[in-house]
Design a protein around this motif. Structure first.
Motif, mmCIF file in Angstrom:
data_model
loop_
_atom_site.group_PDB
_atom_site.id
_atom_site.type_symbol
_atom_site.label_atom_id
_atom_site.label_comp_id
_atom_site.label_asym_id
_atom_site.label_seq_id
_atom_site.Cartn_x
_atom_site.Cartn_y
_atom_site.Cartn_z
ATOM 1 N N THR A 279 -144.568 16.139 -31.256
ATOM 2 C CA THR A 279 -144.051 15.118 -30.341
ATOM 3 C C THR A 279 -145.175 14.275 -29.762
ATOM 4 O O THR A 279 -145.098 13.033 -29.730
ATOM 5 N N PHE A 280 -146.250 14.925 -29.289
ATOM 6 C CA PHE A 280 -147.382 14.186 -28.716
ATOM 7 C C PHE A 280 -148.064 13.319 -29.779
ATOM 8 O O PHE A 280 -148.457 12.177 -29.503
ATOM 9 N N ALA A 281 -148.229 13.852 -30.991
ATOM 10 C CA ALA A 281 -148.840 13.074 -32.075
ATOM 11 C C ALA A 281 -147.981 11.855 -32.406
ATOM 12 O O ALA A 281 -148.500 10.752 -32.638
ATOM 13 N N THR A 282 -146.662 12.057 -32.406
ATOM 14 C CA THR A 282 -145.747 10.953 -32.689
ATOM 15 C C THR A 282 -145.811 9.896 -31.596
ATOM 16 O O THR A 282 -145.701 8.696 -31.866
ATOM 17 N N ARG A 283 -145.995 10.321 -30.357
ATOM 18 C CA ARG A 283 -146.115 9.371 -29.238
ATOM 19 C C ARG A 283 -147.294 8.420 -29.459
ATOM 20 O O ARG A 283 -147.187 7.211 -29.275
ATOM 21 N N ILE A 284 -148.443 8.985 -29.844
ATOM 22 C CA ILE A 284 -149.622 8.151 -30.078
ATOM 23 C C ILE A 284 -149.390 7.259 -31.292
ATOM 24 O O ILE A 284 -149.745 6.075 -31.304
ATOM 25 N N HIS A 285 -148.786 7.827 -32.325
ATOM 26 C CA HIS A 285 -148.445 7.092 -33.544
ATOM 27 C C HIS A 285 -147.556 5.897 -33.206
ATOM 28 O O HIS A 285 -147.769 4.772 -33.670
ATOM 29 N N GLU A 286 -146.550 6.137 -32.353
ATOM 30 C CA GLU A 286 -145.598 5.090 -32.003
ATOM 31 C C GLU A 286 -146.172 4.102 -30.993
ATOM 32 O O GLU A 286 -145.587 3.037 -30.784
ATOM 33 N N PHE A 287 -147.286 4.468 -30.357
ATOM 34 C CA PHE A 287 -147.939 3.517 -29.448
ATOM 35 C C PHE A 287 -148.324 2.256 -30.214
ATOM 36 O O PHE A 287 -148.065 1.138 -29.771
ATOM 37 N N VAL A 288 -148.943 2.458 -31.386
ATOM 38 C CA VAL A 288 -149.341 1.316 -32.219
ATOM 39 C C VAL A 288 -148.107 0.581 -32.738
ATOM 40 O O VAL A 288 -148.043 -0.652 -32.718
ATOM 41 N N LEU A 289 -147.107 1.347 -33.180
ATOM 42 C CA LEU A 289 -145.888 0.722 -33.693
ATOM 43 C C LEU A 289 -145.203 -0.096 -32.609
ATOM 44 O O LEU A 289 -144.749 -1.216 -32.842
ATOM 45 N N GLY A 290 -145.141 0.463 -31.411
ATOM 46 C CA GLY A 290 -144.436 -0.197 -30.325
ATOM 47 C C GLY A 290 -145.153 -1.412 -29.788
ATOM 48 O O GLY A 290 -144.526 -2.392 -29.387
ATOM 49 N N VAL A 291 -146.480 -1.362 -29.756
ATOM 50 C CA VAL A 291 -147.253 -2.452 -29.166
ATOM 51 C C VAL A 291 -147.100 -3.740 -29.966
ATOM 52 O O VAL A 291 -146.933 -4.815 -29.399
ATOM 53 N N PHE A 292 -147.123 -3.650 -31.290
ATOM 54 C CA PHE A 292 -147.092 -4.890 -32.068
ATOM 55 C C PHE A 292 -146.067 -4.871 -33.199
ATOM 56 O O PHE A 292 -145.302 -5.819 -33.356
ATOM 57 N N ALA A 293 -146.040 -3.785 -33.975
ATOM 58 C CA ALA A 293 -145.192 -3.763 -35.171
ATOM 59 C C ALA A 293 -143.717 -3.928 -34.827
ATOM 60 O O ALA A 293 -143.001 -4.728 -35.439
ATOM 61 N N VAL A 294 -143.243 -3.174 -33.846
ATOM 62 C CA VAL A 294 -141.838 -3.280 -33.458
ATOM 63 C C VAL A 294 -141.550 -4.651 -32.858
ATOM 64 O O VAL A 294 -140.470 -5.212 -33.041
ATOM 65 N N SER A 295 -142.545 -5.207 -32.161
ATOM 66 C CA SER A 295 -142.382 -6.547 -31.586
ATOM 67 C C SER A 295 -142.153 -7.579 -32.688
ATOM 68 O O SER A 295 -141.284 -8.450 -32.569
ATOM 69 N N VAL A 296 -142.932 -7.489 -33.760
ATOM 70 C CA VAL A 296 -142.768 -8.419 -34.883
ATOM 71 C C VAL A 296 -141.384 -8.267 -35.498
ATOM 72 O O VAL A 296 -140.688 -9.257 -35.765
ATOM 73 N N ALA A 297 -140.958 -7.018 -35.729
ATOM 74 C CA ALA A 297 -139.645 -6.767 -36.334
ATOM 75 C C ALA A 297 -138.519 -7.277 -35.435
ATOM 76 O O ALA A 297 -137.530 -7.849 -35.904
ATOM 77 N N THR A 298 -138.668 -7.090 -34.130
ATOM 78 C CA THR A 298 -137.645 -7.523 -33.177
ATOM 79 C C THR A 298 -137.521 -9.034 -33.148
ATOM 80 O O THR A 298 -136.423 -9.597 -33.149
ATOM 81 N N VAL A 299 -138.660 -9.710 -33.123
ATOM 82 C CA VAL A 299 -138.668 -11.176 -33.085
ATOM 83 C C VAL A 299 -138.186 -11.755 -34.413
ATOM 84 O O VAL A 299 -137.506 -12.786 -34.447
ATOM 85 N N MET A 300 -138.504 -11.080 -35.503
ATOM 86 C CA MET A 300 -138.215 -11.614 -36.828
ATOM 87 C C MET A 300 -136.723 -11.634 -37.134
ATOM 88 O O MET A 300 -136.239 -12.566 -37.810
ATOM 89 N N LEU A 301 -135.959 -10.644 -36.656
ATOM 90 C CA LEU A 301 -134.556 -10.531 -37.046
ATOM 91 C C LEU A 301 -133.727 -11.758 -36.664
ATOM 92 O O LEU A 301 -133.041 -12.327 -37.529
ATOM 93 N N PRO A 302 -133.746 -12.227 -35.399
ATOM 94 C CA PRO A 302 -132.973 -13.448 -35.093
ATOM 95 C C PRO A 302 -133.445 -14.661 -35.891
ATOM 96 O O PRO A 302 -132.626 -15.466 -36.355
ATOM 97 N N THR A 303 -134.770 -14.790 -36.047
ATOM 98 C CA THR A 303 -135.317 -15.921 -36.810
ATOM 99 C C THR A 303 -134.863 -15.870 -38.263
ATOM 100 O O THR A 303 -134.403 -16.875 -38.828
#
Length: 537
Positions: A279-303
């Motif tokens: 769980t802790f390892a996944t939290r750090i892993h998802e820190f990178v995903l959440g900071v930018f990668a998920v942001s790109v995916a979220t913005v991209m879908l409506p566009t």
């Protein structure tokens, strides 16, 4: 056409950047929350019980919230608003909000009833510890209503994203983390004996935090003209269309979380501390995903949904390609960074209180291997969003089911046959994530009738080269600055920050020297925004 492409690219980059800045603050709060949780619970059976108790409502959150439900809602909403106007789209929102609320109330009720059964299936190593099983069941029941609040909040997030207000919903997790941090510190310092252990505090804090996130977004959505008055027109053709998109995609949209559930189940069979370590390892892993990668995916879908609705295929492919290259700019260097500096990062963030050096070893071991899949996990989310934008919910389901089997078989082999312990859990996740990305990438190429989705591949090669040089420099500096075991904790943290900053600096310099156009254009845009804000002041 080229000008339109540039406008879409700039919109994605700017919106992603704005959302990422807010999300970064949120993720920092999340790390503080995890630090406090690690210090108070460590990687003990109590921490395992909390992780097991939370993973069930959290999995369903991915099913009903920001994953499949929102991905089904946005394309249909966009199509309806274009064809019939804003008033009809507002009725559509009310109907979906009402229907989702009723379904979630039923799911939460069932979840509370069967929590002990689900916990017993997942928490094999706790079967010899009645206290651990009972605790995990209690915590799961407390946190299950969190699903209702966070899922309805996610639907409101979808509306705000369509209207271009990405930063509002991106800021809502800050409230969740603030509630958890505040409650944990309050009960620890002022009412330490109120609960039998601190895991109950974290569970109630999660529930309250979900409610606060829900209430926080309501005024912003209402300001856009949307009402929350119940509307029971579930036979509306567009509601039915959304359900048809949603139903088959339940499995596909949440494959990452489902595979995490499988990994947690196998980790729970290995021994104490493994579930919380994953769980802790996944939290750090998802820190990178959440900071930018998920942001790109979220913005991209409506566009992307709008481009496909307008039959602008070339621009849609360019948007998709640029999104993947943007994700590579962050995830590839992060992978190299975690491989070289993972143990030191885990020690810096978590190692104090109940979080021992053994805990650091377990978490960093899982993180080092798990980080290999960063780019593939982030890119998979973008590819899935692309299928959803084209209203194809079935293809990701088939791929998800296939990779689910691969993950389960790999976990079994790594844990029971090869005896890899916690490292085997990460290796299995990496295999599943890479396979799912590769298959989905090929199928998307065929669906779009293009030879390649990612153009300008040389830019990704430059990103990888820069990351490799960065890793080499970090590796050298690491053993020069961090080899003294006698350093105080504060001095150690300071030196780790120095090493990270040097790594970021070397990565940036190499990208500029070898002229990585994606990196340079993104930095120019970022600096330009800061300069314009400074000039306005």
């Amino acid at each position: 056409m080229p000008e339109n492409k540039n406008v879409s690219k700039e919109k994605i980059a700017k919106s992603s950047l704005k959302m990422s800045l807010v999300t970064t603050i949120s993720r920092v709060f999340g790390l503080v929350r995890d630090q406090i949780q690690g210090a108070l619970l460590g990687t003990t059976f109590i921490a395992d019980a909390f992780a097991i108790g939370f993973i069930l409502p959290n999995l369903l959150r991915r099913l009903f919230a920001e994953g499949n439900m929102v991905a089904s809602f946005i394309p249909v909403f966009t199509e309806l608003e274009k064809e019939k106007g804003k008033e009809e789209s507002k009725k559509f929102f009310r109907a979906v909000f009402t229907l989702l609320g009723l379904i979630l109330i039923g799911v939460v009720a069932v979840g509370i009833i069967i929590s002990p059964l689900l916990v017993n299936i997942l928490y094999k190593s706790g079967r010899d510890n009645i206290e651990a099983l009972s605790l995990a069941s209690d915590l799961s029941r407390i946190m299950f209503p969190y699903l209702l609040f966070i899922s309805l909040a996610a639907l409101m997030q979808g509306v705000l994203n369509i209207r271009g207000y990405y930063y509002i919903s991106a800021a809502s997790p800050i409230l969740l983390n603030t509630v958890i941090i505040s409650m944990a510190l309050f009960f620890y310092f002022f009412m330490p004996n109120f609960f039998s252990n601190m895991a109950y505090v974290f569970a109630f804090a999660v529930l309250l935090g979900g409610f606060v996130q829900f209430v926080y977004q309501m005024p912003f959505v209402h300001k856009q003209g949307f009402s929350f008055k119940p509307y029971f027109n579930f036979k509306d053709p567009y509601v039915i269309k959304m359900i048809k998109l949603f139903a088959p995609g339940i499995f596909g949209a949440s494959i990452y979380q489902i595979n995490l559930l499988v990994s947690t189940a196998f980790a729970g069979a290995i021994g104490e501390g493994r579930v919380s370590a994953v769980t802790f390892a996944t939290r750090i892993h998802e820190f990178v995903l959440g900071v930018f990668a998920v942001s790109v995916a979220t913005v991209m879908l409506p566009t992307l949904s709008k481009l496909i609705t307008d039959n602008k295929k070339d621009e849609a492919v360019e948007t998709l390609s640029y999104s993947l290259r943007l994700v590579a700019l962050v995830t590839i260097p992060a992978t190299f960074g975690f491989i070289v500096l993972g143990k030191e990062i885990v020690r810096m963030i978590f190692e104090y209180g109940a979080f021992s050096s053994k805990s650091t070893y377990l978490v960093s071991s899982a993180l080092r291997y798990l980080s290999v899949s960063l780019f593939f996990v982030a890119s998979y989310r973008i590819l899935v969003q692309s299928f959803y934008a084209m209203k194809d919910m079935k293809t990701p389901v088939y791929i998800a089911f296939f990779t689910f089997i691969i993950n389960a078989v790999s976990n079994y082999l790594c844990v029971y046959v090869f005896k890899f312990d916690i490292i085997g859990i990460s290796i299995s996740s990496v295999i599943a994530n890479i396979v799912s990305f590769c298959i989905l990438y090929v199928l998307l190429m065929r669906k779009l009738a293009v030879k390649s989705i990612i153009n300008k591949k040389i830019e990704i090669v430059k990103t990888a080269v820069s990351s490799l040089f960065m890793a080499a420099s970090v590796y050298g500096v690491k053993y020069y600055l961090l080899s003294n075991a006698a350093d105080s904790r504060i001095f150690f943290i300071f030196k780790v920050f120095i090493v990270i900053l040097l790594g970021v600096l070397s990565y940036s310099i190499i990208n500029i020297v070898i002229r990585n156009d994606d990196f340079i254009s993104f930095i120019n845009m970022f600096v330009g925004r800061l300069f314009r804000k400074f000039v306005r002041k």
